[in-house]
Design a protein around this motif. Sequence first.
Motif, PDB file in Angstrom:
ATOM      1  N   THR A  96      19.440  57.553  26.774  1.00 33.40           N
ATOM      2  CA  THR A  96      18.836  56.640  25.740  1.00 33.40           C
ATOM      3  C   THR A  96      19.854  55.850  24.649  1.00 33.40           C
ATOM      4  O   THR A  96      19.512  55.142  23.757  1.00 33.40           O
ATOM      5  N   ASP A  97      21.192  56.331  25.045  1.00 32.96           N
ATOM      6  CA  ASP A  97      22.066  55.912  24.148  1.00 32.96           C
ATOM      7  C   ASP A  97      22.293  54.474  24.156  1.00 32.96           C
ATOM      8  O   ASP A  97      22.045  53.644  25.161  1.00 32.96           O
ATOM      9  N   PRO A  98      22.718  53.705  22.824  1.00 34.73           N
ATOM     10  CA  PRO A  98      23.144  54.126  21.460  1.00 34.73           C
ATOM     11  C   PRO A  98      22.082  54.727  20.591  1.00 34.73           C
ATOM     12  O   PRO A  98      22.270  55.421  19.662  1.00 34.73           O
ATOM     13  N   LEU A  99      20.644  54.690  21.043  1.00 33.23           N
ATOM     14  CA  LEU A  99      19.973  55.361  20.314  1.00 33.23           C
ATOM     15  C   LEU A  99      19.579  56.743  20.664  1.00 33.23           C
ATOM     16  O   LEU A  99      20.060  57.500  21.409  1.00 33.23           O
ATOM     17  N   GLU A 100      19.034  57.668  19.427  1.00 33.77           N
ATOM     18  CA  GLU A 100      18.791  59.040  19.745  1.00 33.77           C
ATOM     19  C   GLU A 100      17.703  59.317  20.578  1.00 33.77           C
ATOM     20  O   GLU A 100      16.873  58.381  20.740  1.00 33.77           O
ATOM     21  N   VAL A 101      17.602  60.491  21.119  1.00 28.80           N
ATOM     22  CA  VAL A 101      16.368  60.925  21.812  1.00 28.80           C
ATOM     23  C   VAL A 101      15.284  61.637  20.882  1.00 28.80           C
ATOM     24  O   VAL A 101      15.339  62.052  20.112  1.00 28.80           O
ATOM     25  N   VAL A 102      13.998  61.085  21.465  1.00 27.85           N
ATOM     26  CA  VAL A 102      12.988  61.490  20.755  1.00 27.85           C
ATOM     27  C   VAL A 102      12.178  62.421  21.816  1.00 27.85           C
ATOM     28  O   VAL A 102      11.965  61.854  22.926  1.00 27.85           O
ATOM     29  N   LEU A 103      11.910  63.480  21.721  1.00 32.29           N
ATOM     30  CA  LEU A 103      11.071  64.481  22.388  1.00 32.29           C
ATOM     31  C   LEU A 103       9.536  64.249  21.932  1.00 32.29           C
ATOM     32  O   LEU A 103       9.270  64.349  20.780  1.00 32.29           O
ATOM     33  N   THR A 104       8.635  63.642  22.805  1.00 32.08           N
ATOM     34  CA  THR A 104       7.301  63.379  22.252  1.00 32.08           C
ATOM     35  C   THR A 104       6.673  64.657  22.147  1.00 32.08           C
ATOM     36  O   THR A 104       5.495  64.580  21.626  1.00 32.08           O
ATOM     37  N   GLY A 105       7.052  65.880  22.279  1.00 27.31           N
ATOM     38  CA  GLY A 105       6.035  67.078  22.344  1.00 27.31           C
ATOM     39  C   GLY A 105       5.673  67.234  23.554  1.00 27.31           C
ATOM     40  O   GLY A 105       4.927  68.335  23.398  1.00 27.31           O
ATOM     41  N   GLU A 106       5.434  66.570  24.707  1.00 27.84           N
ATOM     42  CA  GLU A 106       4.616  66.701  25.909  1.00 27.84           C
ATOM     43  C   GLU A 106       5.791  67.611  26.839  1.00 27.84           C
ATOM     44  O   GLU A 106       6.815  67.101  26.934  1.00 27.84           O
ATOM     45  N   CYS A 107       5.383  68.828  27.026  1.00 23.99           N
ATOM     46  CA  CYS A 107       6.092  69.551  27.770  1.00 23.99           C
ATOM     47  C   CYS A 107       5.171  70.553  28.887  1.00 23.99           C
ATOM     48  O   CYS A 107       4.354  71.368  28.134  1.00 23.99           O
ATOM     49  N   ASP A 108       5.006  70.157  30.006  1.00 26.40           N
ATOM     50  CA  ASP A 108       3.968  70.740  30.671  1.00 26.40           C
ATOM     51  C   ASP A 108       4.652  71.883  31.726  1.00 26.40           C
ATOM     52  O   ASP A 108       5.687  71.448  32.409  1.00 26.40           O
ATOM     53  N   LEU A 109       3.936  72.944  32.085  1.00 22.42           N
ATOM     54  CA  LEU A 109       4.236  73.799  33.067  1.00 22.42           C
ATOM     55  C   LEU A 109       3.333  73.801  34.066  1.00 22.42           C
ATOM     56  O   LEU A 109       1.905  73.626  33.871  1.00 22.42           O
ATOM     57  N   MET A 110       3.541  73.947  35.635  1.00 28.74           N
ATOM     58  CA  MET A 110       2.602  73.919  36.598  1.00 28.74           C
ATOM     59  C   MET A 110       2.844  74.877  37.521  1.00 28.74           C
ATOM     60  O   MET A 110       4.065  75.018  37.879  1.00 28.74           O
ATOM     61  N   ILE A 111       2.107  75.379  38.296  1.00 25.97           N
ATOM     62  CA  ILE A 111       2.329  76.176  39.378  1.00 25.97           C
ATOM     63  C   ILE A 111       1.094  75.942  40.638  1.00 25.97           C
ATOM     64  O   ILE A 111       0.035  76.102  40.420  1.00 25.97           O
ATOM     65  N   ASN A 112       1.558  75.533  41.494  1.00 28.24           N
ATOM     66  CA  ASN A 112       0.794  75.320  42.865  1.00 28.24           C
ATOM     67  C   ASN A 112      -0.217  74.026  42.511  1.00 28.24           C
ATOM     68  O   ASN A 112      -1.341  74.262  43.458  1.00 28.24           O
ATOM     69  N   THR A 113      -0.560  73.285  41.658  1.00 31.97           N
ATOM     70  CA  THR A 113      -1.528  72.257  41.695  1.00 31.97           C
ATOM     71  C   THR A 113      -1.217  71.367  42.572  1.00 31.97           C
ATOM     72  O   THR A 113      -0.254  70.997  43.158  1.00 31.97           O
ATOM     73  N   THR A 114      -2.425  70.628  42.867  1.00 36.30           N
ATOM     74  CA  THR A 114      -2.404  69.497  43.909  1.00 36.30           C
ATOM     75  C   THR A 114      -2.574  68.394  43.102  1.00 36.30           C
ATOM     76  O   THR A 114      -3.291  68.369  41.980  1.00 36.30           O
ATOM     77  N   SER A 115      -2.287  66.930  43.643  1.00 36.72           N
ATOM     78  CA  SER A 115      -2.441  65.914  42.782  1.00 36.72           C
ATOM     79  C   SER A 115      -2.606  64.780  43.895  1.00 36.72           C
ATOM     80  O   SER A 115      -2.138  64.760  44.876  1.00 36.72           O
ATOM     81  N   SER A 116      -3.504  63.630  43.433  1.00 39.28           N
ATOM     82  CA  SER A 116      -3.143  62.341  44.193  1.00 39.28           C
ATOM     83  C   SER A 116      -2.301  61.469  43.509  1.00 39.28           C
ATOM     84  O   SER A 116      -1.653  61.590  42.619  1.00 39.28           O
ATOM     85  N   TRP A 117      -2.253  60.211  44.039  1.00 40.49           N
ATOM     86  CA  TRP A 117      -1.364  59.240  43.312  1.00 40.49           C
ATOM     87  C   TRP A 117      -2.074  58.849  41.988  1.00 40.49           C
ATOM     88  O   TRP A 117      -3.176  58.552  41.817  1.00 40.49           O
ATOM     89  N   HIS A 118      -1.014  58.759  40.952  1.00 38.70           N
ATOM     90  CA  HIS A 118      -1.159  58.360  39.596  1.00 38.70           C
ATOM     91  C   HIS A 118      -0.126  58.037  38.983  1.00 38.70           C
ATOM     92  O   HIS A 118       1.115  58.028  39.452  1.00 38.70           O
ATOM     93  N   ASN A 119      -0.295  57.318  37.780  1.00 38.89           N
ATOM     94  CA  ASN A 119       0.763  57.045  36.873  1.00 38.89           C
ATOM     95  C   ASN A 119       0.342  57.948  35.402  1.00 38.89           C
ATOM     96  O   ASN A 119      -0.670  58.558  35.420  1.00 38.89           O
TER      97      ASN A 119
END
Length: 289
Positions: A96-119
């Motif tokens: 992100t330099d020269p701008l500071e980093v912003v943490l949006t607050g989204e922080c996810d944990l997962m175990i063994n989940t399945t998924s299809s194609w997505h954004n």
Amino acid sequence: MEPLIREVPRLANVTKDISVTTQLRQELRSNGFAIIRGLLTPQEAKSLRPVVRRSLKANGRYLYGGKFQLHAMYTTEEVARFLTSDVILARLKEITDPLEVVLTGECDLMINTTSSWHNDVPHHPRCKDGSIFADDTFRVYKIAFYLQDQGDDSPATLKVRPRSHLKGVVESLPARGLGVKAGDAIIFDVRIEHAGQMPTFVDRSLRRFCELAARPLHLDAQKAFTLSRAILRRIAFTQDRVAVFMTFGPAEEQTYSYADEGRLRHPGTRGTLSTEVLAQLSRTTYNRP
């Protein structure tokens, strides 16, 4: 409390390799993803696995054949300290330099989940008209840690369609698996098309059976699917697939807008960060999530 990962010099004293940093930024802008090899040691990644498992056991939701937890840095102190450590924030600042980093607050944990194609932008207002994909100034990313080795061809490996973050502007490249070792970090644009562990025929059949049986048997279909799938994994001696994700971007309107949309989607799921974590963010002048 002992830190999960090693201490490094404060950001002002971190020596940067300009060529590596430039390449990292170029890969993110051009292809929509990059891999930072060896950001953690294998032992650090191994130490984080039981932390994630305990947090998911206490706070996770049964979902897609596994368990998933939103905003984990607000509920699990070790996760918050891990993600706000200097060794991680230093690399985010290079992006992100020269701008500071912003943490949006989204922080996810997962175990063994399945998924299809997505954004990760279907909820964003600019996704409807496609303008978000034509904006080469948009710079919101996720950092992902898969806490086990995953080869390029492993079913568990994160798969991406390079350049799909700019769909309509440039042509996407064929999908590829991102093989990693425990301790590597994957950075990807939230607009890129990606998929985790794709559901197998057995997964799809088992999920359908659980959905059909849930109502007459008064079951939670997602929980039944997850627990049934866990039994099959144990029988097959399949290693758990554990991962940690955090969203960040530079201190500019695009990042704040994305964070606001996330709060609208998941209201009331956050808490407060500990005094120690807030002090760390204050010392490193990072914006709070």
